[in-house]
Write an enzyme that holds these catalytic residues in place. Structure first.
Site, PDB file in Angstrom:
ATOM      1  CD  GLU A  85      -3.282  -0.069   2.612  1.00  0.00           C
ATOM      2  OE1 GLU A  85      -4.276   0.610   2.305  1.00  0.00           O
ATOM      3  OE2 GLU A  85      -3.258  -1.311   2.547  1.00  0.00           O
ATOM      4  CE  LYS A 280      -8.362  -0.093   1.476  1.00  0.00           C
ATOM      5  NZ  LYS A 280      -6.928  -0.206   1.734  1.00  0.00           N
ATOM      6  CG  ASP A 296     -12.929  14.174  -8.518  1.00  0.00           C
ATOM      7  OD1 ASP A 296     -12.864  13.489  -7.488  1.00  0.00           O
ATOM      8  OD2 ASP A 296     -13.853  14.965  -8.757  1.00  0.00           O
ATOM      9  CG  HIS A 393      -0.059  -4.915   5.697  1.00  0.00           C
ATOM     10  ND1 HIS A 393      -0.365  -4.003   4.713  1.00  0.00           N
ATOM     11  CD2 HIS A 393      -0.466  -4.369   6.865  1.00  0.00           C
ATOM     12  CE1 HIS A 393      -0.946  -2.963   5.270  1.00  0.00           C
ATOM     13  NE2 HIS A 393      -1.022  -3.154   6.572  1.00  0.00           N
TER      14      HIS A 393
END
Ligand code: MEV
Length: 438
Positions: A85, A280, A296, A393
């Site tokens: 991202e 998130k 993991d 962004h």
């Protein structure tokens, strides 16, 4: 309907590619060539990657970026992040620099206990089961000695095993609930091996236990597996500064910034729709370092989100306060990580990532990763309550759009300059590129 195949795993790598390309793609040769382009020219390195999983046909790249200038407990780190991202690494670096100038991050490991359970069904007298458990408990430890020997030598091992009566939730359901200290290992194999041995010993001993009836002797193991919910493997990361020091420009005072920032956190504490997005953003920082260090990320994700719901409602993982002129922002999360064993010894990039982090212990890595999560959340909230998220962004996303339209180096340079002072939108980029090409 697609085509099924038998014996796929036994096909050679080339034959696997031939098969999928033949059955799923129109442009056969082109697809094959792309798949093979991602093979490493070093055969040994490629074989290592092929053998991580089954049915490997090629590699799947993620960029590995570096966020430098992280001051954590007075040591400076450059943090490796594997993530696709755009803007995540830039945001982390920005937050790192911001806090570098304000005393850096403080982090501490609160606890390191991991959990595993043997789930079983028992039909009979509970007092007898309790007595049997107390009698057999010592043997559960003894029979795992071959597995636990090295871990005990290093200071870890099985901490305790308790019998849990779960019949209120499910008929006849009981557990052996075991706690472990696995030191620098994530410990999944260690824990699962111990649990499977517990199950074996427990059922075998039950068959020999005279006080049990025939039905009671027949303990039915359903499964033996570690839990990825590790609320007692906790780490805390924090930043704080005088509220005036939050002020970066005249548009917003430190006090106003802190007030709005805390409101944003409070919203994420009470509103699950916001909390999920808020968390998130935290996971952008956490997962990318978890991945770069060969850990993991699915286990971490599952455990962290369960922790975010521990009070019965999904809520923010971070918290913030303003007291006596001091702004404080912190994160507390469960993280089960390893810096030895598993991929850490095998994957060349993981080895480099760990060396970059100065060969951290699992506890060090818990702190570094918690800090990466806190930094990411700080960067996101800072943008959200000031400029909005899209400005930064889309600036980072500009390169993706340019690549999508095959912009050459000169076009990229011109347009990156152009968009320094113009808002980036998908259409604006296409239009600017078209103008340039005319
Ligand atoms: C995007 O990947 C993450 C954010 O949505 C997080 C947030 O909203 O806090 C920016």
């Amino acid at each position: 309907m697609g085509k099924s195949v038998s014996g796929f795993s036994k096909f050679s790598k080339s034959k696997k590619i031939d098969w999928i390309v033949e059955h799923y793609f129109a442009a056969n040769e082109q697809v094959k060539s792309v798949i093979k382009k991602y093979w490493n020219s070093d055969d040994k390195l490629q074989q290592l990657h092929d053998e991580f999983i089954e049915n490997t046909i090629t590699n799947y790249y993620l960029p590995l970026g570096i966020a430098p200038n992280f001051l954590i407990n007075d040591k400076i780190y450059a943090i490796p992040m594997a993530i696709e991202e755009s803007s995540v690494v830039a945001a982390a670096s920005k937050a790192a620099k911001f806090w570098y100038d304000r005393g850096g991050f403080k982090a501490e490991v609160i606890s390191t206990t991991k959990i595993g359970q043997v789930h079983f069904m028992y039909h009979g007298d509970v007092d007898k089961l309790n007595s049997f458990f107390l009698k057999v408990k010592k043997k559960l430890f003894e029979d795992t000695k071959a597995i636990t020997k090295n871990m005990i030598l290093r200071g870890g091992g099985i901490l305790d095993i308790v019998l849990k009566d779960k019949r209120q939730e499910l008929d006849n359901y009981f557990q052996l609930h075991a706690t472990f200290e696995t030191l620098d290992a994530m410990g999944a194999n260690f824990i699962n091996s111990c649990l499977e041995q517990f199950a074996k010993t427990f059922t075998e001993e039950a068959k020999k236990y005279d006080d049990f009836s025939a039905e009671e002797k027949d303990i039915q193991i359903v499964m033996s597996i570690l839990s990825n919910y590790v609320p007692d493997c906790l780490v805390r990361a924090e930043v704080s500064c005088n509220v005036e020091d939050l002020n970066e420009n005249d548009a917003l005072s430190g006090e106003e910034f802190a007030r709005k920032f805390i409101q944003a956190v409070e919203i994420a504490k009470v509103e699950p729709y916001r909390a999920v997005t808020h968390n998130k953003g935290i996971m952008n920082g956490i997962d990318s370092v978890v991945l770069a260090t060969g850990n993991d990320f699915r286990a971490v994700e599952a455990g962290v989100h369960a922790y975010a719901s521990r009070h019965g409602r999904y809520s923010s993982l971070t918290d913030a306060s303003l007291e006596n002129g001091v702004f404080k922002f912190w994160l507390e999360i469960p993280l089960a990580l390893g810096t030895v064993g598993g991929l850490t010894r095998l994957h060349p990039m993981v080895k480099i990532a760990l060396e970059l982090l100065k060969h951290p212990t699992a506890k060090d890595l818990m702190q570094i990763i918690a800090v990466a999560g806190l930094a990411q959340n700080f960067a996101a909230l800072r943008s959200l309550i000031t400029t909005g998220i899209q400005q930064g962004h889309m600036k980072m996303h500009l390169m993706n759009i340019l690549n999508q339209f095959n912009a050459n180096a000169a076009e990229k340079e011109t347009l990156i300059n152009h968009f320094k002072s113009n808002a980036v939108t998908h259409n604006a980029v296409i239009e600017a590129l078209e103008n340039l090409r005319q």
